[in-house]
Design a protein around this motif. Sequence first.
Motif, mmCIF file in Angstrom:
data_model
loop_
_atom_site.group_PDB
_atom_site.id
_atom_site.type_symbol
_atom_site.label_atom_id
_atom_site.label_comp_id
_atom_site.label_asym_id
_atom_site.label_seq_id
_atom_site.Cartn_x
_atom_site.Cartn_y
_atom_site.Cartn_z
ATOM 1 N N ILE A 82 0.857 -1.241 -0.028
ATOM 2 C CA ILE A 82 -0.014 0.133 -0.099
ATOM 3 C C ILE A 82 0.769 1.226 -0.177
ATOM 4 N N GLY A 83 2.081 1.217 0.683
ATOM 5 C CA GLY A 83 3.048 2.346 0.845
ATOM 6 C C GLY A 83 3.485 2.593 -0.600
ATOM 7 N N GLU A 84 4.043 1.447 -1.264
ATOM 8 C CA GLU A 84 4.457 1.818 -2.487
ATOM 9 C C GLU A 84 3.651 2.283 -3.785
ATOM 10 N N HIS A 85 2.408 1.668 -3.454
ATOM 11 C CA HIS A 85 1.305 2.109 -4.434
ATOM 12 C C HIS A 85 1.088 3.701 -4.274
ATOM 13 N N ILE A 86 0.884 4.018 -2.947
ATOM 14 C CA ILE A 86 0.728 5.631 -2.835
ATOM 15 C C ILE A 86 1.832 6.312 -2.963
ATOM 16 N N SER A 87 3.131 5.979 -2.877
ATOM 17 C CA SER A 87 4.221 6.617 -3.504
ATOM 18 C C SER A 87 4.057 6.807 -4.905
ATOM 19 N N GLY A 88 3.827 5.571 -5.578
ATOM 20 C CA GLY A 88 3.765 5.791 -7.265
ATOM 21 C C GLY A 88 2.764 6.663 -7.667
ATOM 22 N N TYR A 89 1.765 6.801 -6.964
ATOM 23 C CA TYR A 89 0.761 7.929 -7.401
ATOM 24 C C TYR A 89 0.962 9.233 -7.146
ATOM 25 N N LYS A 90 1.736 9.441 -5.992
ATOM 26 C CA LYS A 90 2.272 10.898 -5.782
ATOM 27 C C LYS A 90 3.398 11.022 -6.691
ATOM 28 N N LYS A 91 4.380 10.093 -6.915
ATOM 29 C CA LYS A 91 5.182 10.629 -7.955
ATOM 30 C C LYS A 91 4.583 10.765 -9.415
ATOM 31 N N GLY A 92 3.715 10.090 -9.776
ATOM 32 C CA GLY A 92 2.983 10.364 -10.969
ATOM 33 C C GLY A 92 2.267 11.514 -11.086
ATOM 34 N N LEU A 93 1.805 12.001 -10.125
ATOM 35 C CA LEU A 93 0.892 13.185 -9.720
ATOM 36 C C LEU A 93 1.861 14.454 -9.848
ATOM 37 N N ASN A 94 2.977 14.157 -9.232
ATOM 38 C CA ASN A 94 3.866 15.346 -9.376
ATOM 39 C C ASN A 94 4.396 15.385 -10.833
ATOM 40 N N GLU A 95 4.955 14.507 -11.476
ATOM 41 C CA GLU A 95 5.468 14.334 -12.899
ATOM 42 C C GLU A 95 4.350 15.028 -13.844
ATOM 43 N N GLY A 96 3.006 14.571 -13.515
ATOM 44 C CA GLY A 96 1.901 15.122 -14.269
ATOM 45 C C GLY A 96 1.650 16.515 -14.253
ATOM 46 N N MET A 97 1.766 17.083 -13.088
ATOM 47 C CA MET A 97 1.704 18.598 -12.532
ATOM 48 C C MET A 97 3.022 19.133 -13.147
ATOM 49 N N GLU A 98 4.153 18.632 -13.515
ATOM 50 C CA GLU A 98 5.298 19.278 -13.987
ATOM 51 C C GLU A 98 4.897 19.451 -15.413
ATOM 52 N N ILE A 99 4.464 18.364 -16.280
ATOM 53 C CA ILE A 99 4.353 18.334 -17.759
ATOM 54 C C ILE A 99 3.122 19.489 -17.791
ATOM 55 N N VAL A 100 2.104 19.519 -16.856
ATOM 56 C CA VAL A 100 1.037 20.396 -17.419
ATOM 57 C C VAL A 100 1.471 21.638 -17.402
ATOM 58 N N LEU A 101 2.298 22.160 -16.187
ATOM 59 C CA LEU A 101 3.190 23.286 -16.077
ATOM 60 C C LEU A 101 3.839 23.817 -17.059
ATOM 61 N N LYS A 102 4.557 23.000 -17.683
ATOM 62 C CA LYS A 102 5.461 23.266 -18.821
ATOM 63 C C LYS A 102 4.854 23.307 -20.204
ATOM 64 N N GLU A 103 3.529 22.769 -20.390
ATOM 65 C CA GLU A 103 2.795 23.095 -21.553
ATOM 66 C C GLU A 103 1.969 24.353 -21.304
ATOM 67 N N LEU A 104 1.590 24.689 -20.162
ATOM 68 C CA LEU A 104 1.229 25.943 -20.069
ATOM 69 C C LEU A 104 2.023 27.381 -19.975
ATOM 70 N N LYS A 105 2.874 27.227 -19.735
ATOM 71 C CA LYS A 105 4.094 27.985 -20.048
ATOM 72 C C LYS A 105 4.566 28.135 -21.475
ATOM 73 N N LYS A 106 4.468 27.212 -22.064
ATOM 74 C CA LYS A 106 4.660 27.374 -23.679
ATOM 75 C C LYS A 106 3.495 28.038 -24.267
ATOM 76 N N LYS A 107 2.381 27.670 -23.631
ATOM 77 C CA LYS A 107 1.194 28.321 -24.399
ATOM 78 C C LYS A 107 1.139 29.793 -24.193
ATOM 79 N N ILE A 108 1.679 30.293 -23.013
ATOM 80 C CA ILE A 108 1.513 31.549 -22.409
ATOM 81 C C ILE A 108 2.860 32.264 -23.346
ATOM 82 N N GLN A 109 3.780 31.875 -23.655
ATOM 83 C CA GLN A 109 4.882 32.382 -24.319
ATOM 84 C C GLN A 109 4.654 32.324 -25.854
#
Length: 81
Positions: free
Chosen positions: A54-81
């Motif tokens: 369960i701990g590994e599963h939760i840490s995997g979700y957390k890691k995936g969420l953080n990577e997803g947020m980084e990807i979305v923020l990069k794409e938003l910055k590209k659209k703004i510029q």
Amino acid sequence: MKANLIFFLAILIISALFIGHFRLTFSPFSVSFLYWHRTVGVILIVVGCLVYNIGEHISGYKKGLNEGMEIVLKELKKKIQ
């Protein structure tokens, strides 16, 4: 969900009785659970594995969420510029 829970609890109880060498006699009524320590050990091992997974599963979700947020923020910055 409830049916699965009841099914797994029944399997847990039956396997615990089997591992612990449960004995029930009626002539002089007696109930014995000779190797109760084996059952406790197996249950502790299963609980430990569940907590680890369960701990590994939760840490995997957390890691995936953080990577997803980084990807979305990069794409938003590209659209703004």
